[in-house]
Every structure is written in C-alpha cells, then in structure tokens.
Design a protein around this motif. Structure first.
Motif, PDB file in Angstrom:
ATOM      1  N   ASP A  61      57.511  22.279  24.629  1.00  0.00           N
ATOM      2  CA  ASP A  61      57.873  21.068  24.091  1.00  0.00           C
ATOM      3  C   ASP A  61      57.693  20.254  25.445  1.00  0.00           C
ATOM      4  O   ASP A  61      58.379  19.358  25.883  1.00  0.00           O
ATOM      5  N   GLN A  62      57.745  21.385  26.327  1.00  0.00           N
ATOM      6  CA  GLN A  62      58.024  21.130  28.113  1.00  0.00           C
ATOM      7  C   GLN A  62      59.018  20.138  28.625  1.00  0.00           C
ATOM      8  O   GLN A  62      58.938  19.760  29.142  1.00  0.00           O
ATOM      9  N   SER A  63      60.256  21.040  28.213  1.00  0.00           N
ATOM     10  CA  SER A  63      61.462  20.280  27.671  1.00  0.00           C
ATOM     11  C   SER A  63      62.596  21.341  28.917  1.00  0.00           C
ATOM     12  O   SER A  63      62.316  22.228  28.312  1.00  0.00           O
ATOM     13  N   GLN A  64      63.985  21.243  29.342  1.00  0.00           N
ATOM     14  CA  GLN A  64      64.068  21.982  30.525  1.00  0.00           C
ATOM     15  C   GLN A  64      65.277  22.483  29.262  1.00  0.00           C
ATOM     16  O   GLN A  64      65.996  21.373  29.039  1.00  0.00           O
ATOM     17  N   GLU A  65      65.437  23.404  28.892  1.00  0.00           N
ATOM     18  CA  GLU A  65      65.821  24.311  28.270  1.00  0.00           C
ATOM     19  C   GLU A  65      67.981  24.536  28.935  1.00  0.00           C
ATOM     20  O   GLU A  65      68.725  24.272  28.658  1.00  0.00           O
ATOM     21  N   ARG A  66      67.912  24.696  30.704  1.00  0.00           N
ATOM     22  CA  ARG A  66      69.063  25.320  30.899  1.00  0.00           C
ATOM     23  C   ARG A  66      68.583  24.907  32.373  1.00  0.00           C
ATOM     24  O   ARG A  66      67.957  25.545  33.015  1.00  0.00           O
ATOM     25  N   VAL A  67      69.513  25.309  33.236  1.00  0.00           N
ATOM     26  CA  VAL A  67      69.557  25.499  34.852  1.00  0.00           C
ATOM     27  C   VAL A  67      70.388  26.839  35.666  1.00  0.00           C
ATOM     28  O   VAL A  67      71.658  26.807  34.612  1.00  0.00           O
ATOM     29  N   LEU A  68      70.098  27.734  35.689  1.00  0.00           N
ATOM     30  CA  LEU A  68      70.826  28.910  36.094  1.00  0.00           C
ATOM     31  C   LEU A  68      71.750  28.424  37.548  1.00  0.00           C
ATOM     32  O   LEU A  68      70.431  28.326  38.481  1.00  0.00           O
ATOM     33  N   ARG A  69      72.492  28.821  37.533  1.00  0.00           N
ATOM     34  CA  ARG A  69      72.885  28.981  39.532  1.00  0.00           C
ATOM     35  C   ARG A  69      73.806  30.048  39.907  1.00  0.00           C
ATOM     36  O   ARG A  69      74.712  29.456  40.660  1.00  0.00           O
ATOM     37  N   TYR A  70      73.580  31.024  39.785  1.00  0.00           N
ATOM     38  CA  TYR A  70      75.063  31.963  39.620  1.00  0.00           C
ATOM     39  C   TYR A  70      74.715  32.706  41.245  1.00  0.00           C
ATOM     40  O   TYR A  70      75.652  32.982  41.712  1.00  0.00           O
ATOM     41  N   HIS A  71      73.535  32.288  41.788  1.00  0.00           N
ATOM     42  CA  HIS A  71      73.078  32.598  43.313  1.00  0.00           C
ATOM     43  C   HIS A  71      73.767  31.822  44.119  1.00  0.00           C
ATOM     44  O   HIS A  71      74.023  30.513  44.459  1.00  0.00           O
ATOM     45  N   SER A  72      74.563  32.561  45.155  1.00  0.00           N
ATOM     46  CA  SER A  72      74.905  31.603  45.829  1.00  0.00           C
ATOM     47  C   SER A  72      74.428  31.069  47.224  1.00  0.00           C
ATOM     48  O   SER A  72      74.942  30.428  48.317  1.00  0.00           O
ATOM     49  N   GLY A  73      72.685  31.714  47.017  1.00  0.00           N
ATOM     50  CA  GLY A  73      72.138  31.349  48.346  1.00  0.00           C
ATOM     51  C   GLY A  73      70.923  31.441  47.427  1.00  0.00           C
ATOM     52  O   GLY A  73      71.049  31.144  46.324  1.00  0.00           O
ATOM     53  N   ARG A  74      69.429  30.984  48.403  1.00  0.00           N
ATOM     54  CA  ARG A  74      68.379  30.298  48.100  1.00  0.00           C
ATOM     55  C   ARG A  74      68.135  31.693  47.031  1.00  0.00           C
ATOM     56  O   ARG A  74      67.724  32.705  47.689  1.00  0.00           O
ATOM     57  N   VAL A  75      66.947  30.937  46.136  1.00  0.00           N
ATOM     58  CA  VAL A  75      65.935  32.207  45.114  1.00  0.00           C
ATOM     59  C   VAL A  75      65.119  32.402  45.818  1.00  0.00           C
ATOM     60  O   VAL A  75      64.798  30.655  46.337  1.00  0.00           O
ATOM     61  N   ASN A  76      64.551  33.084  46.131  1.00  0.00           N
ATOM     62  CA  ASN A  76      63.129  33.657  47.575  1.00  0.00           C
ATOM     63  C   ASN A  76      61.812  33.861  46.003  1.00  0.00           C
ATOM     64  O   ASN A  76      60.889  32.993  46.175  1.00  0.00           O
ATOM     65  N   ASP A  77      62.140  34.251  44.882  1.00  0.00           N
ATOM     66  CA  ASP A  77      61.954  34.672  44.130  1.00  0.00           C
ATOM     67  C   ASP A  77      62.009  34.890  42.263  1.00  0.00           C
ATOM     68  O   ASP A  77      63.114  35.532  42.639  1.00  0.00           O
ATOM     69  N   LEU A  78      60.771  35.129  41.574  1.00  0.00           N
ATOM     70  CA  LEU A  78      60.744  35.690  40.552  1.00  0.00           C
ATOM     71  C   LEU A  78      59.966  36.297  39.742  1.00  0.00           C
ATOM     72  O   LEU A  78      58.738  36.696  40.362  1.00  0.00           O
ATOM     73  N   GLU A  79      60.752  37.283  39.019  1.00  0.00           N
ATOM     74  CA  GLU A  79      60.177  38.286  38.854  1.00  0.00           C
ATOM     75  C   GLU A  79      60.385  38.684  37.357  1.00  0.00           C
ATOM     76  O   GLU A  79      61.703  38.885  36.356  1.00  0.00           O
ATOM     77  N   VAL A  80      58.946  38.649  36.101  1.00  0.00           N
ATOM     78  CA  VAL A  80      59.957  38.524  34.361  1.00  0.00           C
ATOM     79  C   VAL A  80      59.475  40.481  33.975  1.00  0.00           C
ATOM     80  O   VAL A  80      58.550  41.688  34.681  1.00  0.00           O
ATOM     81  N   ILE A  81      60.238  41.156  33.713  1.00  0.00           N
ATOM     82  CA  ILE A  81      60.883  42.960  34.054  1.00  0.00           C
ATOM     83  C   ILE A  81      61.042  42.818  32.206  1.00  0.00           C
ATOM     84  O   ILE A  81      62.455  42.657  32.355  1.00  0.00           O
ATOM     85  N   GLY A  82      61.028  43.967  31.980  1.00  0.00           N
ATOM     86  CA  GLY A  82      61.525  43.838  30.280  1.00  0.00           C
ATOM     87  C   GLY A  82      61.276  42.906  30.016  1.00  0.00           C
ATOM     88  O   GLY A  82      62.921  42.752  29.356  1.00  0.00           O
ATOM     89  N   GLY A  83      61.183  41.997  29.962  1.00  0.00           N
ATOM     90  CA  GLY A  83      61.182  40.500  28.466  1.00  0.00           C
ATOM     91  C   GLY A  83      62.343  39.867  29.600  1.00  0.00           C
ATOM     92  O   GLY A  83      63.375  39.082  28.575  1.00  0.00           O
ATOM     93  N   ASN A  84      63.329  40.149  30.644  1.00  0.00           N
ATOM     94  CA  ASN A  84      64.420  39.756  31.356  1.00  0.00           C
ATOM     95  C   ASN A  84      63.412  38.578  32.849  1.00  0.00           C
ATOM     96  O   ASN A  84      62.512  39.462  32.711  1.00  0.00           O
ATOM     97  N   ILE A  85      64.047  37.762  33.235  1.00  0.00           N
ATOM     98  CA  ILE A  85      64.035  37.120  34.223  1.00  0.00           C
ATOM     99  C   ILE A  85      64.554  38.283  35.719  1.00  0.00           C
ATOM    100  O   ILE A  85      66.018  38.010  35.381  1.00  0.00           O
TER     101      ILE A  85
END
Length: 222
Positions: A61-85
C-alpha cells in the motif's frame, strides 16, 4: 522484473516488461534517496536519505510503517541478510533490524565509519571508509581475519561468484576473493570512481565525471 530508482526524495518503480515508470511512495523523504532494499517476499521496502534514519515502507500500500533512528551517525548502506535489514553507519556500527518486530536484533561494533555492508555464505561483510574488510556471523560475532587495504574506500561493488570489487582513492581497484579471503589490485583507473558492479565475466566502473567503463574479467591480471 522490477527495480527501484531513488532520486530527490521519491521512489520510482520501473517495470522492465512493460517499460513503464510509476511513482512509488511520493512522500516521506526530505532529502535525496541514497539506498533502497526490498525483502525477498516483497513485503517491505527500506530506504535511507543521507542521515541517521532508516525508513520502512509497506510494499503493497506504499505507506510508511516506521522510522528507525538508533544510529548516531549517517547510515551509508543497507542490505537484506537472513531476513533482516543490516545497516552500515558512520557511527562505526553494523546493526541488524527485525522489520516485523521493529527492533534491533544484532549489533556489531566495527570501531570506525562503515561505508558498506554485504553478505556472503551466511556471513556479514563490513567495508569501512578506511579500508578494513571483516566478516561476521549473523549474530554479530567476529568470524574471520581482517583485510586492511592501503587507502580510503570510494566505492564497493556487489558480490558475485565470491568476488568483491573495492575502489580506493586515487583510482586503484582491488578485488577481494572470498575463497581464500585475500585482496589484490587488478586495475588502475584515471577516473574518480563513484560506483562499481560485477556481472558474469565483466567488471563495471562508473566515474564521478559521468563515464561508464566495462572490463572483461579475463583481460585483467592481478
């Protein structure tokens, strides 16, 4: 047969079969979209926008579910591994996220800014901006020795057939071979490398000046 393009705070969903472009998630980002990943079941999309946030979207449905803000610095990259981001950040951490639960499921202290995260053979691979490559298991435990490159990392490719390309400042491209976890230079380029990719039998280099170079793997010698 679909892929995503991220630009100027919007997602564009491109259908290869129909050769059509459609807007996906027209709101939510306030900056340029830097990276996008989609889970294997196409239930969610995760994206980053050059800050410390990871935004999770519902694919259907193209809706925003949540925002994760646990990093204290800029997030540079994402990868889906083992079912997790998994996320790589300037704060020196790799973090794994259980999207369904909305919580962090693993954490790795790399101790220096992490530019990229990749997966290979049920392991997590971290590449830091200073040229350190390490492997970890899916729980975040240290799994292997470290490779230390001499130079700042500018770009990191995908992993294919147990190989990873890394561009260093100055134009040197190194190949990481995961069969014996070794590194070696394969190419010196005159361009400012901004992007790398591996396809079967070929290495591809994109420059900051807009050039796209393709090299046949068999022609490159270590």
């Amino acid at each position: 047969n679909r892929f995503f393009l991220g630009l100027f705070g919007l997602f564009i969903l491109h259908s290869l079969g129909a050769q059509q472009l459609e807007l996906f998630i027209p709101t939510g980002h306030t900056r340029q979209v830097q990276d996008i990943v989609v889970d294997a079941d196409t239930t969610f999309v995760a994206s980053i926008q050059n800050d410390n946030q990871i935004i999770i979207w519902d694919y259907q449905d193209q809706s925003q579910e949540r925002v994760l803000r646990y990093h204290s610095g800029r997030v540079n990259d994402l990868e889906v591994i083992g079912g997790n981001i998994w996320s790589a950040s300037d704060d020196g951490y790799l973090r794994a996220w259980d999207v369904a639960e909305g919580r962090m499921s693993a954490e790795v202290e790399v101790s220096e800014p992490v530019l990229a995260v990749r997966s290979f053979a049920s392991q997590v691979v971290s590449v830091t901006k200073k040229g350190s490559i390490q492997r970890w298991d899916l729980t975040g435990r240290y799994a292997d020795q470290e490779i230390k490159l001499k130079g700042k990392v500018k770009a990191v490719s995908n992993i294919m057939n147990g190989q990873l390309l890394i561009a260093l400042e100055g134009g040197s491209i190194q190949k990481i071979d995961f069969s014996d976890f070794t590194a070696g230079p394969i190419l010196e380029t005159p361009v400012d490398v901004a992007a790398l990719a591996i396809s079967p039998g070929y290495f591809h280099v994109g420059s900051a000046q807009g050039e796209l170079l393709t090299f046949q793997e068999s022609d490159l010698k270590e």
